[in-house]
Write a protein that holds these residues in place. Structure first.
Motif, PDB file in Angstrom:
ATOM      1  N   ALA A 183       1.221  -1.639   0.312  1.00 43.08           N
ATOM      2  CA  ALA A 183       0.241  -0.269  -0.134  1.00 43.08           C
ATOM      3  C   ALA A 183       0.789   1.373  -0.022  1.00 43.08           C
ATOM      4  CB  ALA A 183      -0.986   0.309   1.480  1.00 43.08           C
ATOM      5  N   MET A 184       1.757   1.179   0.801  1.00 44.03           N
ATOM      6  CA  MET A 184       2.930   2.221   0.619  1.00 44.03           C
ATOM      7  C   MET A 184       4.040   2.518  -0.721  1.00 44.03           C
ATOM      8  SD  MET A 184       4.580   2.159   4.096  1.00 44.03           S
ATOM      9  CE  MET A 184       5.935   2.940   4.110  1.00 44.03           C
ATOM     10  N   PHE A 185       3.980   0.981  -1.181  1.00 48.09           N
ATOM     11  CA  PHE A 185       4.640   1.686  -2.341  1.00 48.09           C
ATOM     12  C   PHE A 185       3.311   2.301  -3.919  1.00 48.09           C
ATOM     13  CE2 PHE A 185       5.918  -0.095  -6.687  1.00 48.09           C
ATOM     14  CZ  PHE A 185       7.083   0.408  -6.822  1.00 48.09           C
ATOM     15  N   PHE A 186       2.507   1.991  -3.861  1.00 44.98           N
ATOM     16  CA  PHE A 186       0.952   1.632  -4.971  1.00 44.98           C
ATOM     17  C   PHE A 186       0.706   3.099  -4.428  1.00 44.98           C
ATOM     18  CE2 PHE A 186       2.114  -2.521  -5.457  1.00 44.98           C
ATOM     19  CZ  PHE A 186       1.979  -2.427  -7.055  1.00 44.98           C
ATOM     20  N   GLY A 187       1.295   3.796  -3.025  1.00 45.25           N
ATOM     21  CA  GLY A 187       0.554   5.029  -3.029  1.00 45.25           C
ATOM     22  C   GLY A 187      -0.928   4.587  -1.616  1.00 45.25           C
ATOM     23  N   GLY A 188      -1.002   4.026  -0.983  1.00 47.48           N
ATOM     24  CA  GLY A 188      -2.072   3.713  -0.565  1.00 47.48           C
ATOM     25  C   GLY A 188      -2.009   4.224   0.915  1.00 47.48           C
ATOM     26  N   ILE A 189      -1.315   4.654   0.974  1.00 46.69           N
ATOM     27  CA  ILE A 189      -0.989   4.972   2.681  1.00 46.69           C
ATOM     28  C   ILE A 189       0.006   6.113   2.434  1.00 46.69           C
ATOM     29  CG2 ILE A 189      -0.439   4.230   4.617  1.00 46.69           C
ATOM     30  CD1 ILE A 189      -1.227   1.269   4.228  1.00 46.69           C
ATOM     31  N   GLU A 190      -0.738   7.047   3.069  1.00 44.80           N
ATOM     32  CA  GLU A 190       0.553   7.960   3.398  1.00 44.80           C
ATOM     33  C   GLU A 190       0.557   8.683   5.091  1.00 44.80           C
ATOM     34  OE1 GLU A 190      -0.592  11.612   1.691  1.00 44.80           O
ATOM     35  OE2 GLU A 190      -0.267  10.683  -0.482  1.00 44.80           O
ATOM     36  N   PHE A 191       1.655   7.989   5.622  1.00 41.60           N
ATOM     37  CA  PHE A 191       1.721   7.928   7.027  1.00 41.60           C
ATOM     38  C   PHE A 191       2.744   9.289   7.290  1.00 41.60           C
ATOM     39  CE2 PHE A 191       2.587   3.490   6.590  1.00 41.60           C
ATOM     40  CZ  PHE A 191       2.424   2.874   7.472  1.00 41.60           C
ATOM     41  N   THR A 192       3.070  10.275   6.013  1.00 38.76           N
ATOM     42  CA  THR A 192       3.478  11.658   6.337  1.00 38.76           C
ATOM     43  C   THR A 192       2.469  12.524   6.858  1.00 38.76           C
ATOM     44  OG1 THR A 192       3.836  11.744   4.914  1.00 38.76           O
ATOM     45  CG2 THR A 192       5.327  10.771   6.218  1.00 38.76           C
ATOM     46  N   GLY A 193       0.989  11.931   6.132  1.00 39.87           N
ATOM     47  CA  GLY A 193      -0.041  12.749   5.507  1.00 39.87           C
ATOM     48  C   GLY A 193       0.224  13.017   4.032  1.00 39.87           C
ATOM     49  N   GLY A 194       1.104  13.757   4.067  1.00 39.89           N
ATOM     50  CA  GLY A 194       1.566  13.932   2.139  1.00 39.89           C
ATOM     51  C   GLY A 194       0.985  15.580   2.430  1.00 39.89           C
ATOM     52  N   HIS A 195       1.043  15.775   0.922  1.00 41.39           N
ATOM     53  CA  HIS A 195       1.154  17.136   0.193  1.00 41.39           C
ATOM     54  C   HIS A 195       0.040  18.057   0.884  1.00 41.39           C
ATOM     55  CE1 HIS A 195       5.598  17.293  -0.781  1.00 41.39           C
ATOM     56  NE2 HIS A 195       5.138  16.246  -1.074  1.00 41.39           N
ATOM     57  N   THR A 196      -0.978  16.909   0.821  1.00 45.29           N
ATOM     58  CA  THR A 196      -2.437  17.257  -0.099  1.00 45.29           C
ATOM     59  C   THR A 196      -3.172  17.700   1.400  1.00 45.29           C
ATOM     60  OG1 THR A 196      -3.174  16.158  -1.585  1.00 45.29           O
ATOM     61  CG2 THR A 196      -4.767  16.930  -0.477  1.00 45.29           C
ATOM     62  N   ALA A 197      -2.587  16.749   2.358  1.00 49.91           N
ATOM     63  CA  ALA A 197      -3.347  17.439   4.061  1.00 49.91           C
ATOM     64  C   ALA A 197      -2.289  18.299   4.240  1.00 49.91           C
ATOM     65  CB  ALA A 197      -3.232  16.101   4.826  1.00 49.91           C
ATOM     66  N   ALA A 198      -1.217  18.968   4.090  1.00 54.32           N
ATOM     67  CA  ALA A 198      -0.731  19.979   4.826  1.00 54.32           C
ATOM     68  C   ALA A 198      -1.101  21.121   4.080  1.00 54.32           C
ATOM     69  CB  ALA A 198       0.664  19.589   4.018  1.00 54.32           C
ATOM     70  N   ALA A 199      -1.221  21.101   2.630  1.00 52.81           N
ATOM     71  CA  ALA A 199      -2.041  22.095   2.076  1.00 52.81           C
ATOM     72  C   ALA A 199      -3.505  22.585   2.171  1.00 52.81           C
ATOM     73  CB  ALA A 199      -1.996  22.157   0.367  1.00 52.81           C
ATOM     74  N   VAL A 200      -4.163  21.494   2.653  1.00 51.31           N
ATOM     75  CA  VAL A 200      -5.625  21.806   3.258  1.00 51.31           C
ATOM     76  C   VAL A 200      -5.938  22.902   4.187  1.00 51.31           C
ATOM     77  CG1 VAL A 200      -7.917  20.941   3.961  1.00 51.31           C
ATOM     78  CG2 VAL A 200      -5.884  19.242   1.423  1.00 51.31           C
ATOM     79  N   ALA A 201      -4.539  22.491   5.420  1.00 52.86           N
ATOM     80  CA  ALA A 201      -4.342  22.759   6.913  1.00 52.86           C
ATOM     81  C   ALA A 201      -3.739  23.980   7.435  1.00 52.86           C
ATOM     82  CB  ALA A 201      -3.769  21.765   7.944  1.00 52.86           C
ATOM     83  N   ALA A 202      -2.850  24.551   5.252  1.00 57.83           N
ATOM     84  CA  ALA A 202      -2.451  25.680   5.695  1.00 57.83           C
ATOM     85  C   ALA A 202      -3.860  26.950   4.287  1.00 57.83           C
ATOM     86  CB  ALA A 202      -1.356  25.776   4.637  1.00 57.83           C
ATOM     87  N   GLY A 203      -4.361  25.909   4.070  1.00 59.30           N
ATOM     88  CA  GLY A 203      -5.738  27.049   3.315  1.00 59.30           C
ATOM     89  C   GLY A 203      -4.903  26.932   2.434  1.00 59.30           C
ATOM     90  N   TRP A 204      -3.647  26.975   1.968  1.00 63.97           N
ATOM     91  CA  TRP A 204      -3.973  26.909   0.101  1.00 63.97           C
ATOM     92  C   TRP A 204      -3.089  26.325  -0.073  1.00 63.97           C
ATOM     93  CZ3 TRP A 204       1.154  27.879  -0.898  1.00 63.97           C
ATOM     94  CH2 TRP A 204       2.189  27.684  -0.002  1.00 63.97           C
TER      95      TRP A 204
END
Length: 57
Positions: free
Chosen positions: A31-52
Motif C-alpha cells: 500500500a505504501m509502494f502504490f500510494g495507498g497509505i501516507e504515514f506523513t500526511g502527504g502534501h495534500t493534507a498539508a495544503a488543506v491544513a494551511a488553507g492554500w
C-alpha cells in the motif's frame, strides 16, 4: 503417534502466525509502494491544513 500431535499443532500454529504477520507486512508495504497509505500526511493534507495549495515547481 499420539505423542507427536502437540508438536505438530504447535508447529502449525507458529506457521499460521508467521504467515499472518508476513501477510500484514506485505499489505502495508504494498500500500505504501502504490500510494495507498501516507504515514506523513502527504502534501495534500498539508495544503488543506494551511488553507492554500502551493504551486508545483
Amino acid at each position: 503417534m499420539a505423542s507427536r500431535l502437540p508438536l505438530l499443532l504447535t508447529i502449525a500454529g507458529v506457521a499460521v502466525l508467521f504467515l499472518s504477520i508476513a501477510f500484514v507486512f506485505v499489505l502495508v508495504i504494498g500500500a505504501m509502494f502504490f500510494g495507498g497509505i501516507e504515514f506523513t500526511g502527504g502534501h495534500t493534507a498539508a495544503a488543506v491544513a494551511a488553507g492554500w495549495i502551493p504551486p508545483l515547481i
